[in-house]
Design a protein around this motif. Structure first.
Motif, PDB file in Angstrom:
ATOM      1  N   ALA A   1      38.858  43.413  41.418  1.00  0.00           N
ATOM      2  CA  ALA A   1      39.006  42.365  42.435  1.00  0.00           C
ATOM      3  C   ALA A   1      40.430  42.365  42.987  1.00  0.00           C
ATOM      4  CB  ALA A   1      38.651  41.004  41.838  1.00  0.00           C
ATOM      5  N   ASP A   2      41.412  42.491  42.067  1.00  0.00           N
ATOM      6  CA  ASP A   2      42.803  42.560  42.509  1.00  0.00           C
ATOM      7  C   ASP A   2      43.031  43.788  43.388  1.00  0.00           C
ATOM      8  OD1 ASP A   2      43.361  40.253  41.149  1.00  0.00           O
ATOM      9  OD2 ASP A   2      44.324  41.239  39.433  1.00  0.00           O
ATOM     10  N   ALA A   3      42.401  44.881  42.981  1.00  0.00           N
ATOM     11  CA  ALA A   3      42.551  46.114  43.756  1.00  0.00           C
ATOM     12  C   ALA A   3      41.961  45.945  45.149  1.00  0.00           C
ATOM     13  CB  ALA A   3      41.874  47.281  43.038  1.00  0.00           C
ATOM     14  N   ARG A   4      40.798  45.278  45.219  1.00  0.00           N
ATOM     15  CA  ARG A   4      40.185  45.048  46.534  1.00  0.00           C
ATOM     16  C   ARG A   4      41.074  44.141  47.397  1.00  0.00           C
ATOM     17  NH1 ARG A   4      34.326  44.408  43.965  1.00  0.00           N
ATOM     18  NH2 ARG A   4      33.691  46.585  44.121  1.00  0.00           N
ATOM     19  N   VAL A   5      41.613  43.107  46.751  1.00  0.00           N
ATOM     20  CA  VAL A   5      42.511  42.203  47.490  1.00  0.00           C
ATOM     21  C   VAL A   5      43.735  42.974  47.976  1.00  0.00           C
ATOM     22  CG1 VAL A   5      44.067  40.224  47.233  1.00  0.00           C
ATOM     23  CG2 VAL A   5      41.733  40.098  46.348  1.00  0.00           C
ATOM     24  N   GLU A   6      44.294  43.810  47.083  1.00  0.00           N
ATOM     25  CA  GLU A   6      45.477  44.604  47.449  1.00  0.00           C
ATOM     26  C   GLU A   6      45.150  45.596  48.560  1.00  0.00           C
ATOM     27  OE1 GLU A   6      49.458  45.890  47.329  1.00  0.00           O
ATOM     28  OE2 GLU A   6      48.479  44.079  46.615  1.00  0.00           O
TER      29      GLU A   6
ATOM     30  N   ILE B   1      43.938  52.775  44.427  1.00  0.00           N
ATOM     31  CA  ILE B   1      43.732  51.527  43.690  1.00  0.00           C
ATOM     32  C   ILE B   1      42.261  51.401  43.284  1.00  0.00           C
ATOM     33  CG2 ILE B   1      43.747  49.009  43.931  1.00  0.00           C
ATOM     34  CD1 ILE B   1      46.237  49.406  45.754  1.00  0.00           C
ATOM     35  N   ARG B   2      41.357  51.730  44.207  1.00  0.00           N
ATOM     36  CA  ARG B   2      39.928  51.661  43.912  1.00  0.00           C
ATOM     37  C   ARG B   2      39.553  52.628  42.801  1.00  0.00           C
ATOM     38  NH1 ARG B   2      37.993  52.742  48.857  1.00  0.00           N
ATOM     39  NH2 ARG B   2      38.559  50.685  49.576  1.00  0.00           N
ATOM     40  N   ALA B   3      40.113  53.852  42.871  1.00  0.00           N
ATOM     41  CA  ALA B   3      39.822  54.855  41.837  1.00  0.00           C
ATOM     42  C   ALA B   3      40.329  54.394  40.482  1.00  0.00           C
ATOM     43  CB  ALA B   3      40.446  56.192  42.215  1.00  0.00           C
ATOM     44  N   ALA B   4      41.536  53.816  40.455  1.00  0.00           N
ATOM     45  CA  ALA B   4      42.089  53.331  39.192  1.00  0.00           C
ATOM     46  C   ALA B   4      41.231  52.201  38.634  1.00  0.00           C
ATOM     47  CB  ALA B   4      43.524  52.861  39.392  1.00  0.00           C
ATOM     48  N   ALA B   5      40.782  51.296  39.494  1.00  0.00           N
ATOM     49  CA  ALA B   5      39.949  50.187  39.039  1.00  0.00           C
ATOM     50  C   ALA B   5      38.606  50.680  38.536  1.00  0.00           C
ATOM     51  CB  ALA B   5      39.761  49.194  40.176  1.00  0.00           C
TER      52      ALA B   5
ATOM     53  N   ARG C   1      35.534  44.255  30.150  1.00  0.00           N
ATOM     54  CA  ARG C   1      34.801  44.290  31.417  1.00  0.00           C
ATOM     55  C   ARG C   1      35.373  43.249  32.386  1.00  0.00           C
ATOM     56  NH1 ARG C   1      29.859  43.397  29.543  1.00  0.00           N
ATOM     57  NH2 ARG C   1      29.722  45.503  28.734  1.00  0.00           N
ATOM     58  N   ARG C   2      35.618  42.063  31.806  1.00  0.00           N
ATOM     59  CA  ARG C   2      36.175  41.009  32.658  1.00  0.00           C
ATOM     60  C   ARG C   2      37.520  41.430  33.245  1.00  0.00           C
ATOM     61  NH1 ARG C   2      39.612  36.982  32.663  1.00  0.00           N
ATOM     62  NH2 ARG C   2      40.383  37.379  30.572  1.00  0.00           N
ATOM     63  N   ARG C   3      38.346  42.042  32.400  1.00  0.00           N
ATOM     64  CA  ARG C   3      39.650  42.517  32.884  1.00  0.00           C
ATOM     65  C   ARG C   3      39.486  43.600  33.949  1.00  0.00           C
ATOM     66  NH1 ARG C   3      42.955  43.068  27.233  1.00  0.00           N
ATOM     67  NH2 ARG C   3      43.190  40.828  26.849  1.00  0.00           N
ATOM     68  N   ALA C   4      38.543  44.481  33.699  1.00  0.00           N
ATOM     69  CA  ALA C   4      38.306  45.549  34.680  1.00  0.00           C
ATOM     70  C   ALA C   4      37.839  44.966  36.011  1.00  0.00           C
ATOM     71  CB  ALA C   4      37.279  46.540  34.145  1.00  0.00           C
ATOM     72  N   GLU C   5      36.944  43.973  35.919  1.00  0.00           N
ATOM     73  CA  GLU C   5      36.471  43.338  37.154  1.00  0.00           C
ATOM     74  C   GLU C   5      37.615  42.612  37.866  1.00  0.00           C
ATOM     75  OE1 GLU C   5      33.251  40.948  35.782  1.00  0.00           O
ATOM     76  OE2 GLU C   5      31.863  42.661  35.679  1.00  0.00           O
ATOM     77  N   LEU C   6      38.461  41.967  37.070  1.00  0.00           N
ATOM     78  CA  LEU C   6      39.630  41.321  37.672  1.00  0.00           C
ATOM     79  C   LEU C   6      40.540  42.367  38.335  1.00  0.00           C
ATOM     80  CD1 LEU C   6      40.607  38.608  35.011  1.00  0.00           C
ATOM     81  CD2 LEU C   6      39.702  38.223  37.315  1.00  0.00           C
TER      82      LEU C   6
ATOM     83  N   GLU D   1      38.011  53.617  37.343  1.00  0.00           N
ATOM     84  CA  GLU D   1      38.274  54.321  36.082  1.00  0.00           C
ATOM     85  C   GLU D   1      38.421  53.326  34.930  1.00  0.00           C
ATOM     86  OE1 GLU D   1      41.850  57.014  34.251  1.00  0.00           O
ATOM     87  OE2 GLU D   1      41.346  57.296  36.378  1.00  0.00           O
ATOM     88  N   ALA D   2      39.142  52.221  35.213  1.00  0.00           N
ATOM     89  CA  ALA D   2      39.297  51.184  34.188  1.00  0.00           C
ATOM     90  C   ALA D   2      37.949  50.578  33.825  1.00  0.00           C
ATOM     91  CB  ALA D   2      40.254  50.111  34.688  1.00  0.00           C
ATOM     92  N   MET D   3      37.095  50.344  34.825  1.00  0.00           N
ATOM     93  CA  MET D   3      35.760  49.803  34.584  1.00  0.00           C
ATOM     94  C   MET D   3      34.936  50.778  33.754  1.00  0.00           C
ATOM     95  SD  MET D   3      33.548  47.360  35.275  1.00  0.00           S
ATOM     96  CE  MET D   3      33.302  46.602  36.847  1.00  0.00           C
ATOM     97  N   ALA D   4      35.011  52.067  34.063  1.00  0.00           N
ATOM     98  CA  ALA D   4      34.254  53.074  33.309  1.00  0.00           C
ATOM     99  C   ALA D   4      34.735  53.144  31.868  1.00  0.00           C
ATOM    100  CB  ALA D   4      34.395  54.435  33.991  1.00  0.00           C
ATOM    101  N   ARG D   5      36.061  53.071  31.685  1.00  0.00           N
ATOM    102  CA  ARG D   5      36.601  53.088  30.307  1.00  0.00           C
ATOM    103  C   ARG D   5      36.118  51.886  29.513  1.00  0.00           C
ATOM    104  NH1 ARG D   5      41.633  54.696  32.336  1.00  0.00           N
ATOM    105  NH2 ARG D   5      42.322  52.536  32.238  1.00  0.00           N
ATOM    106  N   ALA D   6      36.125  50.724  30.179  1.00  0.00           N
ATOM    107  CA  ALA D   6      35.695  49.507  29.507  1.00  0.00           C
ATOM    108  C   ALA D   6      34.230  49.604  29.094  1.00  0.00           C
ATOM    109  CB  ALA D   6      35.917  48.305  30.417  1.00  0.00           C
TER     110      ALA D   6
END
Length: 196
Positions: A101-106, A63-67, A93-98, A69-74
């Motif tokens: 954050a969701d990934a960290r919560v998960e 989950i962290r890697a996917a998040a 960026r906001r979506r990536a951070e969300l 990766e999404a942040m890097a793409r953004a």
């Protein structure tokens, strides 16, 4: 003393050490079996706990890697788009951070779930251990009491037999062959699981 009494006394004298040895071996076998079962239960609980921890760690890393990766793409898209796409980049960026954050919560939820499962497995293992081993001190105490009672019965029978033989010898040496037979010895209280 009748022949029947003599036979019973001989039978008790012959079997007392065997009964004591058998009782001790049985108690030792129960304790050994309980220890082996407890070790298996502990090993199984440790193995399950390790697997749960490993699964939670792998899920959190994915989950962290996917998040990330999404942040890097953004961030990459934001650089390419430039000023005209600044709003879109900020949104991405906001979506990536969300997502992060969701990934960290998960990940935290998965870790907490793993800890809960581990505690449950350890609790079940402790309960199974207590179920398997907990009753053995009571059984051992009962067996020890039974052994003591058998030892007392053995001593009592030996004392009665010795007294009876002594009386018979006194009668023979005293020449009073027509004297009355001595009274039958008092009955010893029944040993648990055995008649006197």
């Amino acid at each position: 003393m009748t022949a029947r009494h003599a036979e019973r006394a001989d039978a008790v004298n012959d079997k007392s050490p065997e009964v004591l040895t058998l009782a001790r071996r049985t108690a030792e076998a129960y304790v050994t079996a309980a220890d082996e079962r407890a070790q298996l239960i502990r090993a199984e609980a440790r193995s399950r706990a390790g697997q749960i921890r490993q699964d939670a760690r792998l899920d959190a890393e994915k989950i962290r890697a996917a998040a990330e990766e999404a942040m890097a793409r953004a961030q990459s898209e934001a650089l390419l788009v430039g000023r005209d796409a600044a709003g879109r980049a900020a949104e991405a960026r906001r979506r990536a951070e969300l997502a992060l954050a969701d990934a960290r919560v998960e990940a935290e939820r998965i870790r907490a779930d793993g800890r809960d499962r581990l505690e449950q497995v350890e609790l079940r293992a402790r309960q199974r251990y207590e179920d398997a081993v907990g009753g053995f001190p009571t059984k051992r105490l009962a067996l020890e009491k039974q052994i003591q009672a058998l030892e007392m019965f053995d001593a009592y029978c030996r004392q009665q037999l010795t007294g009876s033989i002594q009386r018979q010898l006194n009668m023979l040496w005293g020449g009073s062959l027509e004297a009355e037979f001595p009274p039958e010895p008092a009955r010893f209280p029944a040993v648990a699981g055995h008649a006197s």
